[in-house]
Design a protein around this motif. Sequence first.
Motif, short mmCIF file in Angstrom:
data_model
loop_
_atom_site.label_atom_id
_atom_site.label_comp_id
_atom_site.label_asym_id
_atom_site.label_seq_id
_atom_site.Cartn_x
_atom_site.Cartn_y
_atom_site.Cartn_z
N ILE A 274 0.86 -1.18 0.00
CA ILE A 274 0.00 0.00 0.00
C ILE A 274 0.90 1.23 0.00
O ILE A 274 1.71 1.41 0.91
N VAL A 275 0.75 2.05 -1.04
CA VAL A 275 1.61 3.21 -1.22
C VAL A 275 0.79 4.48 -1.09
O VAL A 275 -0.25 4.63 -1.73
N ILE A 276 1.28 5.39 -0.25
CA ILE A 276 0.61 6.68 -0.04
C ILE A 276 1.23 7.68 -1.02
O ILE A 276 2.44 7.88 -1.04
N SER A 277 0.37 8.29 -1.83
CA SER A 277 0.84 9.28 -2.80
C SER A 277 -0.27 10.29 -3.06
O SER A 277 -1.43 9.93 -3.14
N ASN A 278 0.13 11.56 -3.19
CA ASN A 278 -0.86 12.56 -3.58
C ASN A 278 -0.75 12.90 -5.06
O ASN A 278 -1.41 13.80 -5.54
N LYS A 279 0.08 12.15 -5.79
CA LYS A 279 0.16 12.30 -7.25
C LYS A 279 -1.03 11.58 -7.87
O LYS A 279 -1.12 10.36 -7.80
N LYS A 280 -1.92 12.31 -8.46
CA LYS A 280 -3.17 11.74 -8.98
C LYS A 280 -2.97 10.85 -10.20
O LYS A 280 -3.73 9.92 -10.43
N ASP A 281 -1.94 11.11 -11.00
CA ASP A 281 -1.76 10.37 -12.25
C ASP A 281 -0.70 9.27 -12.14
O ASP A 281 -0.26 8.73 -13.13
N TRP A 282 -0.31 8.94 -10.93
CA TRP A 282 0.76 7.97 -10.72
C TRP A 282 0.16 6.57 -10.57
O TRP A 282 -0.84 6.39 -9.87
N PHE A 283 0.77 5.58 -11.22
CA PHE A 283 0.28 4.20 -11.14
C PHE A 283 1.46 3.25 -11.25
O PHE A 283 2.38 3.48 -12.02
N GLU A 284 1.41 2.18 -10.48
CA GLU A 284 2.41 1.11 -10.58
C GLU A 284 1.69 -0.22 -10.45
O GLU A 284 0.75 -0.36 -9.66
N GLU A 285 2.15 -1.18 -11.20
CA GLU A 285 1.56 -2.53 -11.19
C GLU A 285 1.80 -3.20 -9.83
O GLU A 285 2.87 -3.10 -9.26
N GLY A 286 0.77 -3.86 -9.31
CA GLY A 286 0.92 -4.70 -8.13
C GLY A 286 0.83 -3.98 -6.80
O GLY A 286 1.15 -4.57 -5.76
N ILE A 287 0.43 -2.71 -6.81
CA ILE A 287 0.31 -1.99 -5.54
C ILE A 287 -1.05 -1.31 -5.45
O ILE A 287 -1.72 -1.07 -6.46
N LEU A 288 -1.43 -1.00 -4.23
CA LEU A 288 -2.63 -0.22 -3.97
C LEU A 288 -2.18 1.19 -3.64
O LEU A 288 -1.35 1.38 -2.74
N ILE A 289 -2.68 2.15 -4.37
CA ILE A 289 -2.29 3.55 -4.16
C ILE A 289 -3.43 4.27 -3.44
O ILE A 289 -4.58 4.21 -3.87
N VAL A 290 -3.09 4.93 -2.33
CA VAL A 290 -4.06 5.68 -1.55
C VAL A 290 -3.54 7.09 -1.32
O VAL A 290 -2.36 7.36 -1.48
N GLY A 291 -4.44 7.97 -0.88
CA GLY A 291 -4.07 9.37 -0.72
C GLY A 291 -3.66 9.79 0.67
O GLY A 291 -3.19 10.92 0.85
N SER A 292 -3.83 8.91 1.67
CA SER A 292 -3.53 9.32 3.05
C SER A 292 -3.16 8.11 3.91
O SER A 292 -3.49 6.97 3.57
N ILE A 293 -2.55 8.40 5.02
CA ILE A 293 -2.22 7.34 5.98
C ILE A 293 -3.50 6.71 6.52
O ILE A 293 -3.60 5.49 6.64
N LYS A 294 -4.48 7.55 6.81
CA LYS A 294 -5.75 7.04 7.32
C LYS A 294 -6.37 6.03 6.35
O LYS A 294 -6.82 4.96 6.74
N GLU A 295 -6.35 6.37 5.08
CA GLU A 295 -6.90 5.49 4.04
C GLU A 295 -6.06 4.20 3.93
O GLU A 295 -6.61 3.10 3.81
#
Length: 164
Positions: A60-81
């Motif tokens: 699980i990767v926290i990122s505020n980059k809206k257009d960022w994507f990587e195979e095999g991971i879950l991208i979220v916008g916050s630690i809480k999420e």
Amino acid sequence: MVTLIVAMGENNEIGYQNQLLWHLPKDLKHFKEETTDHPIVMGRKTFESIGKALPNRTNIVISNKKDWFEEGILIVGSIKEALKFAKKIDENIFVIGGGSIYGQTIDFADVLKVTLVKTTLKADTFFPKIKTKEFTKTEEICFEKDEKNAFDFCFQTWERKKAK
């Protein structure tokens, strides 16, 4: 349970220019044993320094980059999420960095799994100071440097003190 897992030097240094400061095979094996089959939470820069999703773990990767994507991971916008998703997968969650993510999660971490590397090196990223009023060191196993591990180091477990 939220566990922060980190390898840090004697001045809490953990990285320089988005890279780890040392290569300790025994610590990498320890990290793998601790985190396998559990969700791991990290910042985008930490993920980029690793370069790929770590196998047998939900990444699980926290990122505020809206257009960022990587195979095999879950991208979220916050630690809480990130923690919300992780708790649906497993009750044992590991936060693996970097410095900013550690700083934002240490206040509600239950356990700190620290590899204390017996050196001080130039760094630009640090682990937060461990508050001994909040955490107790419950275990420490130390190793001397050898042909594969360039520094002396200790595996430490710190547990949050229970409220009275």
